[in-house]
Scaffold this motif. Structure first.
Motif, PDB file in Angstrom:
ATOM      1  N   LYS A   1     -11.853  -8.250   5.379  1.00 56.02           N
ATOM      2  CA  LYS A   1     -13.160  -7.710   4.747  1.00 56.02           C
ATOM      3  C   LYS A   1     -13.337  -8.067   3.219  1.00 56.02           C
ATOM      4  CE  LYS A   1     -14.931  -4.855   7.309  1.00 56.02           C
ATOM      5  NZ  LYS A   1     -16.251  -4.712   8.054  1.00 56.02           N
ATOM      6  N   LYS A   2     -12.003  -8.013   2.538  1.00 56.88           N
ATOM      7  CA  LYS A   2     -12.176  -8.393   1.043  1.00 56.88           C
ATOM      8  C   LYS A   2     -10.877  -9.103   0.760  1.00 56.88           C
ATOM      9  CE  LYS A   2     -12.320  -6.642  -3.611  1.00 56.88           C
ATOM     10  NZ  LYS A   2     -12.298  -5.254  -4.391  1.00 56.88           N
TER      11      LYS A   2
ATOM     12  N   THR B   1      -8.501  -6.097   1.754  1.00 54.84           N
ATOM     13  CA  THR B   1      -8.734  -5.293   2.798  1.00 54.84           C
ATOM     14  C   THR B   1      -9.075  -5.605   3.989  1.00 54.84           C
ATOM     15  OG1 THR B   1     -10.072  -3.995   0.839  1.00 54.84           O
ATOM     16  CG2 THR B   1     -10.694  -3.460   3.029  1.00 54.84           C
TER      17      THR B   1
ATOM     18  N   GLN C   1      -6.313  -7.655  -4.306  1.00 55.25           N
ATOM     19  CA  GLN C   1      -6.812  -6.957  -3.342  1.00 55.25           C
ATOM     20  C   GLN C   1      -6.995  -7.574  -2.068  1.00 55.25           C
ATOM     21  OE1 GLN C   1      -9.717  -3.575  -3.513  1.00 55.25           O
ATOM     22  NE2 GLN C   1      -8.123  -2.239  -4.110  1.00 55.25           N
TER      23      GLN C   1
ATOM     24  N   GLU D   1     -10.098   0.552   8.052  1.00 51.51           N
ATOM     25  CA  GLU D   1      -9.886  -0.385   6.898  1.00 51.51           C
ATOM     26  C   GLU D   1      -8.401  -0.070   6.280  1.00 51.51           C
ATOM     27  OE1 GLU D   1     -13.094  -0.972   4.167  1.00 51.51           O
ATOM     28  OE2 GLU D   1     -14.134  -1.940   5.638  1.00 51.51           O
ATOM     29  N   GLN D   2      -7.752  -1.022   5.828  1.00 49.81           N
ATOM     30  CA  GLN D   2      -6.516  -0.730   4.993  1.00 49.81           C
ATOM     31  C   GLN D   2      -6.672  -1.951   3.920  1.00 49.81           C
ATOM     32  OE1 GLN D   2      -2.811  -1.034   7.089  1.00 49.81           O
ATOM     33  NE2 GLN D   2      -3.590  -0.459   9.182  1.00 49.81           N
ATOM     34  N   THR D   3      -6.392  -0.995   2.850  1.00 50.21           N
ATOM     35  CA  THR D   3      -6.221  -2.083   1.433  1.00 50.21           C
ATOM     36  C   THR D   3      -4.809  -2.119   1.020  1.00 50.21           C
ATOM     37  OG1 THR D   3      -8.337  -1.063   0.965  1.00 50.21           O
ATOM     38  CG2 THR D   3      -7.267  -2.135  -0.936  1.00 50.21           C
TER      39      THR D   3
ATOM     40  N   THR E   1      -9.363  -5.001   8.728  1.00 52.01           N
ATOM     41  CA  THR E   1      -9.671  -4.042   9.637  1.00 52.01           C
ATOM     42  C   THR E   1      -8.907  -4.732  10.769  1.00 52.01           C
ATOM     43  OG1 THR E   1     -11.688  -3.534   8.747  1.00 52.01           O
ATOM     44  CG2 THR E   1     -11.514  -2.816  11.062  1.00 52.01           C
TER      45      THR E   1
ATOM     46  N   GLN F   1       0.870  -1.191   0.061  1.00 54.98           N
ATOM     47  CA  GLN F   1       0.241   0.079   0.285  1.00 54.98           C
ATOM     48  C   GLN F   1       0.988   1.251   0.099  1.00 54.98           C
ATOM     49  OE1 GLN F   1      -0.601   0.350   4.579  1.00 54.98           O
ATOM     50  NE2 GLN F   1      -2.345  -0.099   3.744  1.00 54.98           N
TER      51      GLN F   1
END
Length: 137
Positions: free
Chosen positions: A111-112, A119, A117, A130-132, A121, A49
């Motif tokens: 989360k994803k 994502t 990608q 949230e961090q992606t 938390t 990131q």
């Protein structure tokens, strides 16, 4: 009285040895392990990131096949190992070169997750931010 206790113990042993209950529970566990195995496979690799304030530079971590994790472009936060369970990523780390050195585990809710990608938390603390990360090919 003794006969009732012996009957209860025998019933408990028979229930524990019941093959149908063992098959049912092992089937449920294998579904969970398949889900975890798929996530483990998807998570392997380099996740990066932009560094806040230095968007041209990137930081993150690499998750290796053998459960070893390493930090990328982070010199004080050093990841050591990783594991995934259900929808949670655990990253063991230690710090170096700071006044208060520490060892801890980042506990991250996924989360994803796809081929490109990730994502997450943090489940520890109250940040909830949230961090992606993007996967480097």
């Amino acid at each position: 009285m003794k006969q009732k206790i012996i009957s209860l113990i025998a019933l408990g042993i028979l229930t524990a040895c019941n093959p149908s209950s063992q098959n049912k529970s092992s089937g449920e566990n294998s579904d969970l392990s398949l889900n975890t195995d798929a996530k483990t496979t998807e998570l392997r690799g380099k996740w990066l990131q932009p560094i806040p304030g230095q968007e041209k530079e990137k930081q993150g971590f690499e998750l290796h096949d053998n459960g070893v994790a390493s930090s990328l472009n982070m010199h004080t936060l050093l990841y050591d190992q990783w594991r995934v369970s259900h929808d949670t990523l655990y990253l063991w780390y230690h710090t170096e070169g700071v006044q208060n050195m520490s060892n801890d585990i980042d506990t991250l809710l996924i989360k994803k997750l796809d081929n490109n990608q990730l994502t997450v938390t943090s489940l520890i603390g109250n940040s909830g931010m949230e961090q992606t990360y993007n996967k480097e090919k």
